[in-house]
Motif scaffolding. Structure first.
Motif, PDB file in Angstrom:
ATOM      1  N   PHE A 162      39.062  36.685  43.161  1.00 32.36           N
ATOM      2  CA  PHE A 162      37.794  36.707  42.219  1.00 32.36           C
ATOM      3  C   PHE A 162      36.778  37.227  43.078  1.00 32.36           C
ATOM      4  N   TRP A 221      32.844  44.839  41.258  1.00 33.50           N
ATOM      5  CA  TRP A 221      32.107  44.995  40.308  1.00 33.50           C
ATOM      6  C   TRP A 221      30.655  44.892  40.584  1.00 33.50           C
ATOM      7  N   TYR A 255      27.668  55.316  30.253  1.00 38.84           N
ATOM      8  CA  TYR A 255      26.879  54.024  29.997  1.00 38.84           C
ATOM      9  C   TYR A 255      25.543  54.623  29.342  1.00 38.84           C
ATOM     10  N   HIS A 290      29.347  42.692  31.681  1.00 37.69           N
ATOM     11  CA  HIS A 290      28.848  43.636  32.613  1.00 37.69           C
ATOM     12  C   HIS A 290      27.559  43.619  32.691  1.00 37.69           C
ATOM     13  N   ILE A 307      27.669  36.342  29.980  1.00 39.21           N
ATOM     14  CA  ILE A 307      28.053  35.876  31.103  1.00 39.21           C
ATOM     15  C   ILE A 307      28.995  36.751  31.949  1.00 39.21           C
ATOM     16  N   ASP A 308      28.812  36.788  33.210  1.00 40.00           N
ATOM     17  CA  ASP A 308      29.639  37.505  34.034  1.00 40.00           C
ATOM     18  C   ASP A 308      29.683  37.153  35.444  1.00 40.00           C
ATOM     19  N   ASN A 354      32.196  32.754  36.968  1.00 42.60           N
ATOM     20  CA  ASN A 354      33.530  32.890  36.424  1.00 42.60           C
ATOM     21  C   ASN A 354      33.666  32.896  35.169  1.00 42.60           C
ATOM     22  N   GLY A 413      38.343  45.890  28.574  1.00 37.54           N
ATOM     23  CA  GLY A 413      38.762  45.670  30.057  1.00 37.54           C
ATOM     24  C   GLY A 413      38.328  44.442  30.881  1.00 37.54           C
ATOM     25  N   LEU A 470      42.000  38.189  34.782  1.00 38.60           N
ATOM     26  CA  LEU A 470      42.033  36.657  34.698  1.00 38.60           C
ATOM     27  C   LEU A 470      43.663  36.618  34.870  1.00 38.60           C
TER      28      LEU A 470
HETATM   29  C1  LIG Z   1      35.237  46.338  31.983  1.00 41.81           C
HETATM   30  S1  LIG Z   1      33.773  45.432  32.254  1.00 41.81           S
HETATM   31  C2  LIG Z   1      33.425  44.826  30.667  1.00 41.81           C
HETATM   32  C3  LIG Z   1      33.399  45.896  29.785  1.00 41.81           C
HETATM   33  C4  LIG Z   1      32.368  45.841  28.903  1.00 41.81           C
HETATM   34  N1  LIG Z   1      32.715  46.208  27.504  1.00 41.81           N
HETATM   35  C5  LIG Z   1      31.442  47.006  29.091  1.00 41.81           C
HETATM   36  O1  LIG Z   1      31.883  48.007  29.363  1.00 41.81           O
HETATM   37  O2  LIG Z   1      30.110  46.581  29.322  1.00 41.81           O
HETATM   38  C6  LIG Z   1      34.568  44.143  32.905  1.00 41.81           C
HETATM   39  C7  LIG Z   1      33.765  42.948  33.320  1.00 41.81           C
HETATM   40  O3  LIG Z   1      34.425  41.816  33.736  1.00 41.81           O
HETATM   41  C8  LIG Z   1      33.751  41.030  34.848  1.00 41.81           C
HETATM   42  N2  LIG Z   1      34.514  40.177  35.359  1.00 41.81           N
HETATM   43  C9  LIG Z   1      35.737  40.449  36.166  1.00 41.81           C
HETATM   44  N3  LIG Z   1      36.361  39.386  36.251  1.00 41.81           N
HETATM   45  C10 LIG Z   1      35.640  38.353  35.757  1.00 41.81           C
HETATM   46  C11 LIG Z   1      35.788  36.750  35.828  1.00 41.81           C
HETATM   47  N4  LIG Z   1      36.912  36.042  36.451  1.00 41.81           N
HETATM   48  N5  LIG Z   1      34.814  36.291  35.258  1.00 41.81           N
HETATM   49  C12 LIG Z   1      33.682  36.691  34.622  1.00 41.81           C
HETATM   50  N6  LIG Z   1      33.778  38.144  34.669  1.00 41.81           N
HETATM   51  C13 LIG Z   1      34.524  38.840  35.367  1.00 41.81           C
HETATM   52  C14 LIG Z   1      33.219  42.328  35.723  1.00 41.81           C
HETATM   53  O4  LIG Z   1      32.094  41.766  36.429  1.00 41.81           O
HETATM   54  C15 LIG Z   1      32.877  43.188  34.505  1.00 41.81           C
HETATM   55  O5  LIG Z   1      31.468  43.213  34.277  1.00 41.81           O
END
Ligand SMILES: C[S@@+](CC[C@H](N)C(=O)[O-])C[C@H]1O[C@@H](n2cnc3c(N)ncnc32)[C@H](O)[C@@H]1O
Length: 264
Positions: free
Chosen positions: A6, A13, A26, A60, A78-79, A105, A125, A130
């Protein structure tokens, strides 16, 4: 071990946030002027969100969360990425909206957020970051009000069987393999020219794993749908259709699925 995975993903990220905020994909300038970042799948599925409470998982840097806020939902995003949450919080202030953002998380959401929601939403995405969907399903059920709706729209598990670092992409990964997939590459899906080095651990999940994570957590599935069109041009070789979505040349397999479920 997962904590180390993670952490690697969080660092990647964090680097992507700045690149994505400047990307054509974006389109932050137009977003700030009022353009919604939401796609037809989620807009059609959730309809009128005015006055509803909405928890956005893996938000994100907050564009989708804030798009729901503009439509009148009371949102929490949350992110895991602190850079993503910092930018989302600053956009919320700049745009005068009332969303809240929490850095955690997704699997630990219930440690940080105690309130329950009318809607839990996640998209495009997300579950591939996970290792195991059982705790994810349980957390979603915990955070929903009785009668609340969970909705997700996501890339289809078949899409993640390919190694896109090969040209042309090769089918290399198991549809439902348990082992983590590690990838290291330059650039991101929103900007191939960027020089950032992405280091990522991901996990594949078959559709039955997704559905059963929700069903075993006590949710009732209203529908599961699959589409051979994607709203995002993020995979190599996709072709734009008249509807503005993207397809593979032969349309042999689905690119997107969506699930709607309720907490009885
Ligand atoms: C592809 S983006 C999400 C797409 C979103 N629909 C967008 O384009 O704005 C994936 C997101 O998952 C988050 N992420 C990855 N692993 C995570 C975790 N274990 N817990 C929370 N967030 C997580 C990343 O930081 C990233 O912001």
């Amino acid at each position: 071990m997962n904590a180390a995975y993670f952490e690697v993903n969080r660092n990647t990220w964090n680097k992507k946030v700045e690149v994505h905020a400047k990307s054509t994909m974006y389109d932050l300038a137009n977003f700030k002027k009022g353009k919604s970042s939401l796609m037809s799948y989620e807009l059609d599925a959730l309809g009128d969100v005015m006055g509803k409470s909405l928890l956005h998982l893996q938000c994100h840097f907050g564009q989708d969360t804030l798009s729901w806020s503009r439509m009148g939902a009371k949102c929490v995003g949350i992110d895991i990425s602190d850079a993503g949450i910092a930018m989302a919080t600053s956009l919320n202030t700049e745009l005068g909206l009332d969303a809240e953002f929490v850095c955690c998380n997704v699997l630990e959401t219930s440690n940080y957020i105690k309130e329950t929601f009318d809607i839990v939403f996640t998209s495009y995405g997300v579950i591939g970051w996970l290792p195991d969907l059982k705790p994810w399903g349980l957390m979603i059920a915990e955070r929903l009000k009785k009668g609340g709706v969970f909705y997700m729209t996501e890339f289809h598990p078949i899409v993640w069987m390919f190694d896109y670092l090969d040209t042309p992409p090769t089918m290399k990964y198991g549809y439902m393999q348990d082992e983590a997939i590690y990838e290291e590459y330059e650039g991101t899906y929103a900007n191939n020219e960027s020089k950032i080095l992405s280091k990522e651990y991901g996990w594949n999940h078959g559709l039955s794993e997704v559905v059963n994570a929700l069903v075993n957590a006590g949710l009732q599935i209203s529908y599961l749908k699959e589409y051979d069109e994607s709203p995002y041009d993020v995979l190599p070789g996709l072709v734009k259709t008249e509807s503005g979505k993207y397809i593979t040349r032969d349309r042999l397999y689905p690119l997107i699925f969506e699930i709607k479920a309720t907490k009885p």
